[in-house]
Enzyme design. Sequence first.
Site, PDB file in Angstrom:
ATOM      1  N   HIS A 188      -5.923  -8.863  -0.922  1.00  0.00           N
ATOM      2  CA  HIS A 188      -5.904  -9.214   0.497  1.00  0.00           C
ATOM      3  C   HIS A 188      -7.070 -10.141   0.831  1.00  0.00           C
ATOM      4  O   HIS A 188      -8.137 -10.043   0.213  1.00  0.00           O
ATOM      5  CB  HIS A 188      -6.049  -7.945   1.347  1.00  0.00           C
ATOM      6  CG  HIS A 188      -4.976  -6.939   1.120  1.00  0.00           C
ATOM      7  ND1 HIS A 188      -5.007  -6.079   0.053  1.00  0.00           N
ATOM      8  CD2 HIS A 188      -3.843  -6.663   1.816  1.00  0.00           C
ATOM      9  CE1 HIS A 188      -3.922  -5.309   0.102  1.00  0.00           C
ATOM     10  NE2 HIS A 188      -3.201  -5.645   1.154  1.00  0.00           N
TER      11      HIS A 188
ATOM     12  N   ALA B 109       2.857  -2.105   4.145  1.00  0.00           N
ATOM     13  CA  ALA B 109       2.656  -1.043   5.119  1.00  0.00           C
ATOM     14  C   ALA B 109       2.261  -1.729   6.420  1.00  0.00           C
ATOM     15  O   ALA B 109       1.456  -2.655   6.409  1.00  0.00           O
ATOM     16  CB  ALA B 109       1.534  -0.126   4.659  1.00  0.00           C
TER      17      ALA B 109
ATOM     18  N   TYR C 115      -8.970  -9.900   3.286  1.00  0.00           N
ATOM     19  CA  TYR C 115     -10.143  -9.148   3.790  1.00  0.00           C
ATOM     20  C   TYR C 115     -11.062  -8.669   2.674  1.00  0.00           C
ATOM     21  O   TYR C 115     -12.203  -8.289   2.926  1.00  0.00           O
ATOM     22  CB  TYR C 115      -9.717  -7.969   4.682  1.00  0.00           C
ATOM     23  CG  TYR C 115      -8.904  -6.892   4.000  1.00  0.00           C
ATOM     24  CD1 TYR C 115      -9.474  -6.007   3.087  1.00  0.00           C
ATOM     25  CD2 TYR C 115      -7.554  -6.750   4.291  1.00  0.00           C
ATOM     26  CE1 TYR C 115      -8.717  -5.027   2.459  1.00  0.00           C
ATOM     27  CE2 TYR C 115      -6.791  -5.774   3.676  1.00  0.00           C
ATOM     28  CZ  TYR C 115      -7.380  -4.926   2.762  1.00  0.00           C
ATOM     29  OH  TYR C 115      -6.628  -3.968   2.156  1.00  0.00           O
ATOM     30  N   GLU C 116     -10.585  -8.713   1.435  1.00  0.00           N
ATOM     31  CA  GLU C 116     -11.454  -8.362   0.314  1.00  0.00           C
ATOM     32  C   GLU C 116     -12.371  -9.524  -0.050  1.00  0.00           C
ATOM     33  O   GLU C 116     -13.225  -9.394  -0.931  1.00  0.00           O
ATOM     34  CB  GLU C 116     -10.606  -7.993  -0.920  1.00  0.00           C
ATOM     35  CG  GLU C 116      -9.750  -6.756  -0.729  1.00  0.00           C
ATOM     36  CD  GLU C 116      -8.801  -6.556  -1.904  1.00  0.00           C
ATOM     37  OE1 GLU C 116      -9.274  -6.131  -2.968  1.00  0.00           O
ATOM     38  OE2 GLU C 116      -7.601  -6.855  -1.760  1.00  0.00           O
TER      39      GLU C 116
ATOM     40  N   MET D 222      -1.880  -6.575   7.282  1.00  0.00           N
ATOM     41  CA  MET D 222      -2.940  -7.444   6.752  1.00  0.00           C
ATOM     42  C   MET D 222      -2.521  -8.189   5.491  1.00  0.00           C
ATOM     43  O   MET D 222      -3.364  -8.615   4.705  1.00  0.00           O
ATOM     44  CB  MET D 222      -4.194  -6.608   6.443  1.00  0.00           C
ATOM     45  CG  MET D 222      -4.677  -5.780   7.619  1.00  0.00           C
ATOM     46  SD  MET D 222      -6.035  -4.711   7.168  1.00  0.00           S
ATOM     47  CE  MET D 222      -6.098  -3.599   8.589  1.00  0.00           C
ATOM     48  N   SER D 223      -1.231  -8.349   5.288  1.00  0.00           N
ATOM     49  CA  SER D 223      -0.781  -9.015   4.050  1.00  0.00           C
ATOM     50  C   SER D 223       0.399  -9.924   4.360  1.00  0.00           C
ATOM     51  O   SER D 223       0.612 -10.321   5.497  1.00  0.00           O
ATOM     52  CB  SER D 223      -0.380  -7.947   3.021  1.00  0.00           C
ATOM     53  OG  SER D 223       0.766  -7.259   3.454  1.00  0.00           O
TER      54      SER D 223
ATOM     55  N   HIS E 223      -6.742   4.797   6.736  1.00  0.00           N
ATOM     56  CA  HIS E 223      -6.042   4.276   5.548  1.00  0.00           C
ATOM     57  C   HIS E 223      -5.292   5.407   4.846  1.00  0.00           C
ATOM     58  O   HIS E 223      -4.218   5.187   4.277  1.00  0.00           O
ATOM     59  CB  HIS E 223      -7.049   3.606   4.604  1.00  0.00           C
ATOM     60  CG  HIS E 223      -6.414   2.882   3.455  1.00  0.00           C
ATOM     61  ND1 HIS E 223      -5.449   1.898   3.626  1.00  0.00           N
ATOM     62  CD2 HIS E 223      -6.582   2.993   2.112  1.00  0.00           C
ATOM     63  CE1 HIS E 223      -5.068   1.450   2.442  1.00  0.00           C
ATOM     64  NE2 HIS E 223      -5.736   2.096   1.503  1.00  0.00           N
TER      65      HIS E 223
ATOM     66  N   ASN F  20       2.424   3.969  10.585  1.00  0.00           N
ATOM     67  CA  ASN F  20       1.752   4.559  11.744  1.00  0.00           C
ATOM     68  C   ASN F  20       2.056   3.673  12.940  1.00  0.00           C
ATOM     69  O   ASN F  20       2.513   2.537  12.770  1.00  0.00           O
ATOM     70  CB  ASN F  20       0.232   4.588  11.499  1.00  0.00           C
ATOM     71  CG  ASN F  20      -0.273   3.233  11.027  1.00  0.00           C
ATOM     72  OD1 ASN F  20      -0.294   2.971   9.826  1.00  0.00           O
ATOM     73  ND2 ASN F  20      -0.595   2.363  11.958  1.00  0.00           N
TER      74      ASN F  20
ATOM     75  N   HIS G 208      -3.902   0.531  -4.337  1.00  0.00           N
ATOM     76  CA  HIS G 208      -3.373  -0.697  -4.933  1.00  0.00           C
ATOM     77  C   HIS G 208      -3.765  -0.697  -6.393  1.00  0.00           C
ATOM     78  O   HIS G 208      -4.876  -1.093  -6.741  1.00  0.00           O
ATOM     79  CB  HIS G 208      -3.998  -1.929  -4.285  1.00  0.00           C
ATOM     80  CG  HIS G 208      -3.682  -2.064  -2.837  1.00  0.00           C
ATOM     81  ND1 HIS G 208      -2.705  -2.910  -2.370  1.00  0.00           N
ATOM     82  CD2 HIS G 208      -4.199  -1.459  -1.760  1.00  0.00           C
ATOM     83  CE1 HIS G 208      -2.648  -2.808  -1.056  1.00  0.00           C
ATOM     84  NE2 HIS G 208      -3.544  -1.945  -0.654  1.00  0.00           N
TER      85      HIS G 208
ATOM     86  N   SER H 114       0.811  -1.221   0.000  1.00  0.00           N
ATOM     87  CA  SER H 114       0.000   0.000   0.000  1.00  0.00           C
ATOM     88  C   SER H 114       0.837   1.260   0.000  1.00  0.00           C
ATOM     89  O   SER H 114       1.677   1.455   0.881  1.00  0.00           O
ATOM     90  CB  SER H 114      -0.879   0.067   1.258  1.00  0.00           C
ATOM     91  OG  SER H 114      -1.634  -1.075   1.407  1.00  0.00           O
TER      92      SER H 114
HETATM   93 CL1  6GU Z   1      -2.127  -0.502  12.894  1.00  0.00          CL
HETATM   94  N1  6GU Z   1      -2.879  -2.634  11.636  1.00  0.00           N
HETATM   95  C1  6GU Z   1      -3.002  -3.409  10.570  1.00  0.00           C
HETATM   96  N2  6GU Z   1      -3.659  -4.574  10.723  1.00  0.00           N
HETATM   97  N3  6GU Z   1      -2.513  -3.108   9.371  1.00  0.00           N
HETATM   98  C2  6GU Z   1      -1.859  -1.947   9.250  1.00  0.00           C
HETATM   99  C3  6GU Z   1      -1.701  -1.087  10.320  1.00  0.00           C
HETATM  100  C4  6GU Z   1      -2.247  -1.466  11.532  1.00  0.00           C
HETATM  101  N4  6GU Z   1      -1.005  -0.006   9.883  1.00  0.00           N
HETATM  102  C5  6GU Z   1      -0.753  -0.204   8.601  1.00  0.00           C
HETATM  103  N5  6GU Z   1      -1.266  -1.385   8.199  1.00  0.00           N
END
Ligand code: 6GU
Length: 282
Positions: free
Chosen positions: A86, A116, A88-89, A214-215, A250, A238, A64, A33
């Site tokens: 992903h 990310a 989650y999609e 998440m990847s 996001h 972050n 993406h 991302s």
């Molecule tokens: Cl804080 N959590 C998740 N699951 N994915 C992220 C994230 C946090 N920051 C960027 N991608």
Amino acid sequence: MSSLSIFSETIEATACIRKRSPLQPKVAVVLGSGLGAFAGSLTNSKCMRFSEAPHFPVSNVQGHSGRIHIGQCGDTPVLVMQGRVHAYEGYKPSQVAFPVRVMKQLGIEQVIVTNAAGGIREGLQPGELVLIEDHINLTGYNPLCGVNEERFGPRFFDMTNAYSPRLRKLAHSVAEQHGHSLKEGVYIGVLGPSFETPAEIRAFRSMGADLVGMSTVQEVIAARHMGLEVLGISCVTNLAAGLQNEELTHEEVLETGKRTEAQLTQLLQGVIPQMAGLGRED
Ligand code: 6GU
């Protein structure tokens, strides 16, 4: 769908991608991302959309763009996936792993996965690149569930050193030449799409996780099943929930990714020609 048909789907996708470029890619890169800039730095490059390759899963998440590039990084022929799908999609883990299997069919032996991630460990700063030293798969999925496809790899296999020690060493030395020092961390892969609660982040920290995202974990499991050598790089976009005052969005993930892209591109440009010259693992 049987594992036999997944194998033949990878063959069809591979044949289609091969037609796009005379180059034989040695190394593949998956750009996460907000981290797409490296794709624009390739020379002699050809580009196609995921949707043009048969059976390729198509993403629609913002940030993406879903393109496959084949070109050169210095003298090294590379394949770059700009974006990924992903779980989650709604994609099955085997669909998430599909592009990595196509990479193997294309004759690629080394893959760099980037993502990310939220920082969990104290001291990690937004905008920082971190080498993944290991992962925790908390997605609840494994792309290898079901009948094993022996043409990809064995039913049971070792996940020790899934993230190549020699490639991490190389990445450290390249970063040092550029005057940066890279940290390493354990990436915990979750399903998403909701970000975590602060309680979940405290739990993950006590489990030994430094980064959350998440990847990546599905792709790396499939890559190691096939014996591909893996380098994993997280961009801390972050801090994870409970560790920063601002709300997690996001947009923030994408913005910090943008700030970090130049450093990632520089690192990849240094690492790729050298990793391609290392020869086989073991
Ligand atoms: Cl804080 N959590 C998740 N699951 N994915 C992220 C994230 C946090 N920051 C960027 N991608």
